[in-house]
Design a protein around this motif. Structure first.
Motif, PDB file in Angstrom:
ATOM      1  N   GLU A 164       2.074   3.387  -6.636  1.00 27.79           N
ATOM      2  CA  GLU A 164       2.613   3.999  -5.111  1.00 27.79           C
ATOM      3  C   GLU A 164       2.652   5.592  -5.263  1.00 27.79           C
ATOM      4  O   GLU A 164       2.195   6.214  -4.551  1.00 27.79           O
ATOM      5  N   SER A 170      -4.789   1.620  -4.548  1.00 23.39           N
ATOM      6  CA  SER A 170      -4.099   0.910  -3.373  1.00 23.39           C
ATOM      7  C   SER A 170      -4.275  -0.779  -3.361  1.00 23.39           C
ATOM      8  O   SER A 170      -3.649  -1.845  -3.067  1.00 23.39           O
ATOM      9  N   GLY A 171      -5.777  -0.953  -3.768  1.00 21.93           N
ATOM     10  CA  GLY A 171      -6.388  -2.323  -4.270  1.00 21.93           C
ATOM     11  C   GLY A 171      -5.484  -3.055  -5.257  1.00 21.93           C
ATOM     12  O   GLY A 171      -5.200  -4.317  -5.232  1.00 21.93           O
ATOM     13  N   LYS A 218      -1.994  -4.246  -4.108  1.00 20.18           N
ATOM     14  CA  LYS A 218      -2.361  -5.525  -3.622  1.00 20.18           C
ATOM     15  C   LYS A 218      -2.344  -6.784  -4.429  1.00 20.18           C
ATOM     16  O   LYS A 218      -1.586  -8.000  -4.459  1.00 20.18           O
ATOM     17  N   THR A 270       1.092  -7.156  -6.313  1.00 20.23           N
ATOM     18  CA  THR A 270       2.071  -7.921  -5.353  1.00 20.23           C
ATOM     19  C   THR A 270       1.807  -9.410  -5.447  1.00 20.23           C
ATOM     20  O   THR A 270       2.888 -10.215  -5.419  1.00 20.23           O
ATOM     21  N   GLU A 271       0.518  -9.842  -5.302  1.00 23.53           N
ATOM     22  CA  GLU A 271       0.184 -11.115  -5.354  1.00 23.53           C
ATOM     23  C   GLU A 271       0.579 -11.830  -6.639  1.00 23.53           C
ATOM     24  O   GLU A 271       1.065 -13.093  -6.640  1.00 23.53           O
ATOM     25  N   SER A 327       9.795  -0.207  -1.990  1.00 21.35           N
ATOM     26  CA  SER A 327       8.461   0.589  -2.009  1.00 21.35           C
ATOM     27  C   SER A 327       8.783   2.211  -1.773  1.00 21.35           C
ATOM     28  O   SER A 327       9.736   2.263  -0.793  1.00 21.35           O
TER      29      SER A 327
END
Length: 217
Positions: A162, A192-193, A196, A199-200, A212
Motif C-alpha cells: 500500500e 495492487s494485484g 488482492k 488479502t485472499e 489500510s
C-alpha cells in the motif's frame, strides 16, 4: 502608443534564474537533477523495495505453503529487478545513491507539479516512507514460525505494498518522464494485484489485513 521599455539587464537576470532552476531540477542534458521527484522516487523506492525483498527472503527460508513461497519468489524477482533499474537510472543521470535531501522530500513537489495529497503529503513532511515495517516488526517476522509467520508476512507485505502504491501514485502526479512514469504505473498495477491476492490468502487463514493506510489519502 509607445512600446514598453524592456530592461535588458532584468531580462537577462530572469533568463539566468530560469536556467539555474532548470539545472537544479533536471541536471545536465535534460536529465533529472538531484532534487527532482524522479531522483527522489528512485532513491526512496530502491530502499522501499530492499525491505520487501528482505521480508520475502525471510518467509521463503521458513518453508511456507506453496502459494506463499511462490509469492515470495515473485516479490524477490520483481522488486530486486526494479531496484536495479532505480539504481541504474541514478548512475545514468550521474547522481549519487545517497543525497543530502531528506527522505520523501520529493513528494512535496519542488515546483514540478502539485504535492501529492493525504498520506503522501504527510510522508513528505515527516520523512517516513509509507508502509515500511519497523525493526520490531521485522524481528517478530524472523522469530515467527508456521502459519503465524505466513499471516504476519502477509499483513506486513500488504501494508508495505500500500505504501509502495502511494509512492508510485505520488510520482505520477509530479513527473512526465516516460521511463519513470512507466515504472510507477507498473508498480501501481502489480502491487495492487498482489494486495488482492494477499488479502485472499489471509482470509483462507482466518486472518485480516492491518487497517489500510490507503484510507488516509
Amino acid at each position: 502608443m509607445e512600446k514598453p521599455v524592456r530592461n535588458p539587464i532584468l531580462i537577462g537576470c530572469g533568463v539566468l534564474v530560469l536556467a539555474v532552476a532548470a539545472f537544479l531540477l533536471f541536471g545536465r542534458g535534460g536529465t533529472p537533477g538531484d532534487t527532482s521527484p524522479e531522483a527522489g522516487f528512485a532513491r526512496d523506492m530502491a530502499t522501499h523495495h530492499a525491505q520487501a525483498v528482505d521480508m520475502a527472503f525471510t518467509i521463503r527460508d521458513k518453508g511456507p505453503a506453496a502459494e506463499i513461497r511462490n509469492l515470495a519468489f515473485d516479490i524477490i524477482n520483481t522488486q530486486a529487478n526494479q531496484r536495479g533499474m532505480f539504481l541504474g537510472w541514478l548512475q545514468q543521470w550521474e547522481l549519487g545513491q545517497a543525497t543530502d535531501q531528506p527522505t520523501m522530500a520529493w513528494m512535496s513537489g519542488h515546483g514540478h507539479g502539485a504535492a501529492a495529497p493525504g498520506l503522501a503529503a504527510a510522508a513528505a513532511t515527516s520523512g517516513a516512507m509509507p508502509g515500511m515495517a519497523t525493526p520490531q516488526e521485522l524481528t517478530r517476522l524472523k522469530d515467527a514460525q508456521g502459519e503465524q509467520a505466513e499471516v504476519l508476512f502477509l499483513q506486513l507485505m500488504i501494508r508495505h505494498h500500500e505504501g509502495g502504491v502511494q509512492m508510485a501514485e505520488g510520482l505520477l502526479k509530479l513527473s512526465t518522464r516516460p521511463e519513470v512514469v512507466s515504472m510507477a504505473q507498473k508498480i501501481v498495477s502489480g502491487q495492487s494485484g498482489e494486495i488482492k491476492l494477499m488479502t485472499e490468502l489471509l482470509r483462507l487463514r482466518g486472518a485480516q489485513p492491518y487497517p489500510s493506510i490507503m484510507k488516509s489519502q
